[in-house]
Write a protein that holds these residues in place. Sequence first.
Motif, PDB file in Angstrom:
ATOM      1  N   PRO A 100      36.850  55.126  51.640  1.00 34.26           N
ATOM      2  CA  PRO A 100      37.202  53.792  52.164  1.00 34.26           C
ATOM      3  C   PRO A 100      36.073  52.773  51.967  1.00 34.26           C
ATOM      4  N   GLN A 101      34.826  53.207  52.163  1.00 31.34           N
ATOM      5  CA  GLN A 101      33.699  52.301  51.967  1.00 31.34           C
ATOM      6  C   GLN A 101      33.555  51.903  50.503  1.00 31.34           C
ATOM      7  N   LEU A 102      33.761  52.867  49.612  1.00 29.97           N
ATOM      8  CA  LEU A 102      33.656  52.578  48.184  1.00 29.97           C
ATOM      9  C   LEU A 102      34.742  51.597  47.748  1.00 29.97           C
ATOM     10  N   ARG A 103      35.961  51.758  48.286  1.00 25.89           N
ATOM     11  CA  ARG A 103      37.044  50.823  47.970  1.00 25.89           C
ATOM     12  C   ARG A 103      36.703  49.416  48.455  1.00 25.89           C
ATOM     13  N   LEU A 104      36.091  49.330  49.634  1.00 27.06           N
ATOM     14  CA  LEU A 104      35.726  48.042  50.197  1.00 27.06           C
ATOM     15  C   LEU A 104      34.711  47.318  49.308  1.00 27.06           C
ATOM     16  N   LEU A 105      33.672  48.048  48.880  1.00 26.25           N
ATOM     17  CA  LEU A 105      32.652  47.444  48.034  1.00 26.25           C
ATOM     18  C   LEU A 105      33.197  47.119  46.642  1.00 26.25           C
ATOM     19  N   THR A 106      34.086  47.963  46.137  1.00 32.14           N
ATOM     20  CA  THR A 106      34.690  47.684  44.834  1.00 32.14           C
ATOM     21  C   THR A 106      35.479  46.385  44.870  1.00 32.14           C
ATOM     22  N   GLY A 107      36.195  46.144  45.973  1.00 34.27           N
ATOM     23  CA  GLY A 107      36.932  44.898  46.128  1.00 34.27           C
ATOM     24  C   GLY A 107      36.000  43.694  46.155  1.00 34.27           C
ATOM     25  N   ALA A 108      34.831  43.859  46.807  1.00 35.12           N
ATOM     26  CA  ALA A 108      33.871  42.757  46.880  1.00 35.12           C
ATOM     27  C   ALA A 108      33.249  42.481  45.515  1.00 35.12           C
ATOM     28  N   ILE A 109      33.000  43.527  44.742  1.00 32.90           N
ATOM     29  CA  ILE A 109      32.359  43.367  43.436  1.00 32.90           C
ATOM     30  C   ILE A 109      33.333  42.794  42.413  1.00 32.90           C
ATOM     31  N   THR A 110      34.565  43.264  42.436  1.00 32.05           N
ATOM     32  CA  THR A 110      35.539  42.844  41.423  1.00 32.05           C
ATOM     33  C   THR A 110      36.353  41.626  41.834  1.00 32.05           C
ATOM     34  N   GLY A 111      36.398  41.317  43.149  1.00 32.14           N
ATOM     35  CA  GLY A 111      37.243  40.231  43.632  1.00 32.14           C
ATOM     36  C   GLY A 111      38.683  40.652  43.834  1.00 32.14           C
ATOM     37  N   HIS A 112      38.996  41.922  43.559  1.00 31.54           N
ATOM     38  CA  HIS A 112      40.360  42.431  43.744  1.00 31.54           C
ATOM     39  C   HIS A 112      40.518  42.924  45.181  1.00 31.54           C
ATOM     40  N   ALA A 113      40.577  41.962  46.077  1.00 35.80           N
ATOM     41  CA  ALA A 113      40.718  42.257  47.503  1.00 35.80           C
ATOM     42  C   ALA A 113      41.692  41.251  48.105  1.00 35.80           C
ATOM     43  N   THR A 117      27.796  43.655  28.365  1.00 40.32           N
ATOM     44  CA  THR A 117      27.458  42.251  28.120  1.00 40.32           C
ATOM     45  C   THR A 117      28.496  41.574  27.235  1.00 40.32           C
ATOM     46  N   ASN A 118      28.979  42.294  26.225  1.00 39.68           N
ATOM     47  CA  ASN A 118      29.907  41.710  25.253  1.00 39.68           C
ATOM     48  C   ASN A 118      31.367  41.782  25.694  1.00 39.68           C
ATOM     49  N   LEU A 119      31.625  42.465  26.820  1.00 37.08           N
ATOM     50  CA  LEU A 119      32.998  42.610  27.291  1.00 37.08           C
ATOM     51  C   LEU A 119      33.555  41.252  27.702  1.00 37.08           C
ATOM     52  N   GLY A 120      34.763  40.938  27.233  1.00 35.47           N
ATOM     53  CA  GLY A 120      35.345  39.634  27.518  1.00 35.47           C
ATOM     54  C   GLY A 120      36.072  39.545  28.844  1.00 35.47           C
ATOM     55  N   THR A 121      36.248  40.660  29.529  1.00 36.75           N
ATOM     56  CA  THR A 121      36.943  40.680  30.815  1.00 36.75           C
ATOM     57  C   THR A 121      35.955  40.982  31.945  1.00 36.75           C
ATOM     58  N   CYS A 122      36.479  41.264  33.133  1.00 41.47           N
ATOM     59  CA  CYS A 122      35.667  41.639  34.305  1.00 41.47           C
ATOM     60  C   CYS A 122      34.647  40.548  34.666  1.00 41.47           C
ATOM     61  N   ARG A 123      35.080  39.304  34.634  1.00 42.78           N
ATOM     62  CA  ARG A 123      34.163  38.184  34.867  1.00 42.78           C
ATOM     63  C   ARG A 123      33.473  38.285  36.225  1.00 42.78           C
ATOM     64  N   GLN A 124      34.260  38.513  37.294  1.00 46.22           N
ATOM     65  CA  GLN A 124      33.675  38.545  38.634  1.00 46.22           C
ATOM     66  C   GLN A 124      32.740  39.733  38.810  1.00 46.22           C
ATOM     67  N   ALA A 125      33.133  40.877  38.269  1.00 53.29           N
ATOM     68  CA  ALA A 125      32.275  42.057  38.380  1.00 53.29           C
ATOM     69  C   ALA A 125      30.959  41.844  37.635  1.00 53.29           C
TER      70      ALA A 125
END
Length: 233
Positions: free
Chosen positions: A148-161, A119-127
């Motif tokens: 491969p599936q985990l990488r796909l979902l990680t990209g969706a959660i973090t926006g790093h896609a 909660t207090n983390l200042g980064t990872c806004r999209q996640a």
Amino acid sequence: MGIIMAAHAIVSRKVLDYPIRILSDSRSVLQALQSYTLTSGLIYECHKALSEVCTTNIVTLQWIKGHSNSRGNDAADILARGGSELKVAGPEPILPLPYAWLRNMLRHNTKVKHQQYWTNLGTCRQAKEALPTINPGLSRRLRLLKRPQLRLLTGAITGHASLNKHLLTMRVTDSPLCRACMEAEETAAHVILECPGVAEYRAQYLGSPGPLPEVVGNIKGLLGFLEELGWQE
């Protein structure tokens, strides 16, 4: 200790020739008392106290489900919780804390500290938009996926896609606009929740999606949606 104290109370009251039923919600204690081999000093003391009572009475030990509105069992739970919160004082030997209680306290405290850190983390806004609270159940389900599936979902959660908004930040493209609708920035949340250009696929795999945390919990549907779009991590 509860059974031992009950046995001592019976002896002190000089109860004779009486059918006695002692209720306990601890299967492990009852099973240990049935065993032919005693490996615990406390179980041995309990066995000895019950043997003394059994010389003049008929004693039955019965398991009862915890938190089942049994007056005696509920009262014992209240006293046990109160005792566990007291500071240790007095001569030894001191009754040790149960392993299960220690394990549950460690898990609870770890989860609370983890949530505070997140909660207090200042980064990872999209996640944090996708996962505002720590979800151990979701984490376990994600670990069962293929890489491969985990990488796909990680990209969706973090926006790093391969999204224009992210690619613009990396200076790979010159526009953040969504390629499917050209109406808003191409972010994970926009594509998954709002983009009219992929509404047909969204309805097919996600139905009427709720907030982003709810969509992330629908792992199967979200994977199907991302794969249909040819999304790359």
